[in-house]
Design a protein around this motif. Structure first.
Motif, PDB file in Angstrom:
ATOM      1  N   VAL A   1      -8.040   6.615  -2.212  1.00 12.40           N
ATOM      2  CA  VAL A   1      -7.935   5.227  -1.765  1.00 12.40           C
ATOM      3  C   VAL A   1      -7.387   4.346  -2.884  1.00 12.40           C
ATOM      4  CG1 VAL A   1      -9.262   3.207  -1.034  1.00 12.40           C
ATOM      5  CG2 VAL A   1      -9.754   5.458  -0.038  1.00 12.40           C
ATOM      6  N   LYS A   2      -7.940   4.495  -4.082  1.00 10.78           N
ATOM      7  CA  LYS A   2      -7.553   3.656  -5.210  1.00 10.78           C
ATOM      8  C   LYS A   2      -6.070   3.821  -5.554  1.00 10.78           C
ATOM      9  CE  LYS A   2      -8.744   2.890 -10.104  1.00 10.78           C
ATOM     10  NZ  LYS A   2      -7.494   3.348 -10.731  1.00 10.78           N
TER      11      LYS A   2
ATOM     12  N   HIS B   1      -9.912   2.477   5.171  1.00 12.28           N
ATOM     13  CA  HIS B   1      -9.253   1.456   4.347  1.00 12.28           C
ATOM     14  C   HIS B   1      -7.825   1.168   4.816  1.00 12.28           C
ATOM     15  CE1 HIS B   1     -12.573   2.712   1.705  1.00 12.28           C
ATOM     16  NE2 HIS B   1     -12.478   1.516   1.170  1.00 12.28           N
ATOM     17  N   GLN B   2      -7.497   1.650   6.015  1.00 12.67           N
ATOM     18  CA  GLN B   2      -6.188   1.389   6.638  1.00 12.67           C
ATOM     19  C   GLN B   2      -5.022   1.835   5.743  1.00 12.67           C
ATOM     20  OE1 GLN B   2      -6.690  -2.864   7.595  1.00 12.67           O
ATOM     21  NE2 GLN B   2      -7.026  -2.242   9.727  1.00 12.67           N
ATOM     22  N   ILE B   3      -5.188   2.999   5.143  1.00 13.75           N
ATOM     23  CA  ILE B   3      -4.139   3.561   4.286  1.00 13.75           C
ATOM     24  C   ILE B   3      -3.373   4.610   5.094  1.00 13.75           C
ATOM     25  CG2 ILE B   3      -3.711   5.032   2.267  1.00 13.75           C
ATOM     26  CD1 ILE B   3      -6.135   3.586   0.985  1.00 13.75           C
TER      27      ILE B   3
ATOM     28  N   GLN C   1      -3.857   2.321  -2.908  1.00 10.62           N
ATOM     29  CA  GLN C   1      -3.883   0.849  -2.959  1.00 10.62           C
ATOM     30  C   GLN C   1      -3.057   0.302  -4.116  1.00 10.62           C
ATOM     31  OE1 GLN C   1      -8.146   0.139  -2.965  1.00 10.62           O
ATOM     32  NE2 GLN C   1      -8.180  -0.204  -0.743  1.00 10.62           N
ATOM     33  N   GLU C   2      -2.775   1.149  -5.096  1.00  8.92           N
ATOM     34  CA  GLU C   2      -1.884   0.751  -6.196  1.00  8.92           C
ATOM     35  C   GLU C   2      -0.407   0.881  -5.809  1.00  8.92           C
ATOM     36  OE1 GLU C   2      -2.981   3.242  -9.459  1.00  8.92           O
ATOM     37  OE2 GLU C   2      -4.944   2.298  -9.747  1.00  8.92           O
TER      38      GLU C   2
ATOM     39  N   THR D   1       0.838  -1.190   0.000  1.00 13.21           N
ATOM     40  CA  THR D   1       0.000   0.000   0.000  1.00 13.21           C
ATOM     41  C   THR D   1       0.876   1.244   0.000  1.00 13.21           C
ATOM     42  OG1 THR D   1      -1.711  -1.169   1.224  1.00 13.21           O
ATOM     43  CG2 THR D   1      -1.805   1.232   1.260  1.00 13.21           C
TER      44      THR D   1
END
Length: 480
Positions: free
Chosen positions: A75-76, A108-110, A79-80, A3
């Protein structure tokens, strides 16, 4: 793939010098940037060449990306595995909706960090010569949103506390609701002669102010057709403005200048013009494509008597190639020359004592190291280290910049800047060469401008930044 991480960064109020060191470092390392309308687009000059730029700008009743879409994108991209910067005008925690974005990332735990910025409610008044607090005039200060989510957009506020308990009030983006604001402050006890000032595009060279009282400011705004983005400041501390205003006293205040650019890096001329109060847009934006090493030239580098560098970038590329190919630079026996002052400076920084190009001898074996196509020279080899091309990713950014600005001056610093500038305008689809003052830095540059069919108003006495500032400061905007 792990992440990534998100930095929620405050860009400050407009003047790019007001961004924090931490915020600028995040921009320089970003792989993706989501930026707002009120974040100065000039900050994007500092991004890596391969950074993805996503515009999230908002206007009243017209959103490019809705907040939920922005949250999803953050988020997206994280996540990449990307390093993402969300660049927001002013301070992200002051009406910047950073809370919603941080909540989405946490859900989202980012991993994320919030980098504060200078908010316009404090910075714009200071650039107008007004401190929001003062021991004799204002011991309290409040920042207020001037519109809310209700159907009519009129904020529901504790008007009694504001009118009676707060000395200085800064309303954000409230021009449309100004009559409503003034009526309520008066109704709840604020004297009708309380000073009010509107500061539009605060900290930019295009900054404008309009001053009045609670009783008459709404009529003045309507008459002047004053619009957002603007801070509305209310309070007696405004009376200090005539003593303390400084930004508007700068010699080039009000100048909105396009400086034709041939280099990737910001120029010293642009910095000087901005320091004197002008808005400066360097156009166009360039990027470079590295070309394969020329093995034939590399093999005989130590045979040249003279090596000419056409740009500071060509200097860097030349020595990087030698280093990567384990070539000992002590083997170079040539005298080194630079086409421009920047090229000469780049060579000096590497420990050489270079000479200007016009001091080159016609004798001896010569090499030209360049990053663009160079005029053929029968007496020289040409080593093209990279190709410089217009960065099309910045075209929509420039279109938005020019939509917000009212350009009144175009400066061509050298003859080589003219044709690429005009080509950049055509490829961007921008038309702005009418009703602007055109200044050429020298006769050769003036000839290049005239060759493009453009009128030339004047040129400074000398081709120096000091002489240019003197010329622009001595001529009223619109008269050259």
């Amino acid at each position: 793939m792990g992440t990534g991480k998100v930095y929620l960064v405050g860009a400050g109020p407009g003047d790019i010098g007001l961004i924090t060191v931490k915020g600028l470092e995040a921009i320089k390392q970003a792989e993706v940037i989501l930026y707002d309308r009120l974040a100065n687009p000039k900050l994007l000059e500092f991004v890596p060449a391969d950074c993805e730029l996503i515009y999230c700008g908002k206007l009243p009743e017209r959103h490019i990306l809705r907040q939920e879409n922005i949250n999803d994108l953050l988020v997206k991209k994280a996540q990449e595995g990307k390093m993402v910067v969300r660049l927001k005008g002013g301070d992200p925690g002051v009406f910047g909706r950073v809370g919603e974005e941080a909540e989405a990332l946490a859900k989202h735990q980012i991993p994320f960090e919030i980098v504060p910025g200078i908010t316009s409610g404090i910075a714009a008044p200071l650039y107008a010569g007004i401190p929001v607090t003062h021991r004799e005039h204002a011991e309290s200060f409040a920042v207020i949103t001037a519109h809310d989510k209700s159907e009519d957009g009129k904020p529901v506020l504790n008007w009694d506390s504001l009118a009676r308990g707060i000395d200085t009030i800064a309303f954000y983006m409230g021009v449309r609701n100004l009559p409503f604001i003034c009526e309520n402050l008066i109704a709840y006890g604020k004297p009708s002669n309380t000073p009010v000032i509107l500061i539009q595009w605060g900290t930019f060279g295009r900054q404008k102010t309009l001053q009045g009282t609670l009783a008459d400011i709404s009529d003045k705004v309507k008459e002047a057709k004053f619009s957002n983005p603007a801070i509305i400041l209310v309070g007696p501390v405004i009376s200090l403005r005539e003593k303390m205003k400084w930004f508007e006293n700068k010699p080039l205040y009000g100048r909105q200048i396009i400086l034709a650019r041939t280099s990737e890096s910001p120029s010293d001329l642009a910095k000087e013009l901005a320091a004197q109060g002008a808005d400066v847009i360097e156009f166009p934006k360039w990027k470079r494509i590295t070309l394969p090493v020329n093995p034939e030239i590399l093999a005989k580098i130590d045979s040249y008597d003279q090596i000419l560098f056409t740009s500071p970038e060509s200097v860097d590329e030349f020595f990087n190639i030698l280093y990567e190919n384990q070539f000992d630079i002590r083997r170079i026996r040539a005298e080194l020359f630079g086409v421009s002052n920047k090229s000469l400076k780049a060579l000096r920084e590497r420990g050489f004592i270079p000479l200007p190009a016009d001091e080159m001898s016609v004798m001896g074996k010569r090499l030209v190291v360049c990053d663009t196509q160079w005029e053929k020279d029968e007496n020289a080899d040409v080593w093209l280290t990279s190709e410089k091309v217009l960065d099309s990713q910045f075209f929509p950014i420039f279109r938005r910049i020019f939509d917000d600005a009212v350009i009144n001056t175009v400066v061509f610093p050298n003859s080589a800047s003219v044709e690429p500038f005009m080509r950049g305008l055509r490829e961007c689809g921008i038309h702005l060469m009418e009703n602007v003052q055109i200044v050429s830095m020298g006769k050769k540059t003036m000839n290049a401008v005239m060759k493009q069919g453009l009128p030339v108003s004047e040129m400074p006495k000398q081709a120096t930044k000091e002489a240019l500032v003197e010329l622009l400061a001595s001529k009223p905007i619109g008269i050259m």
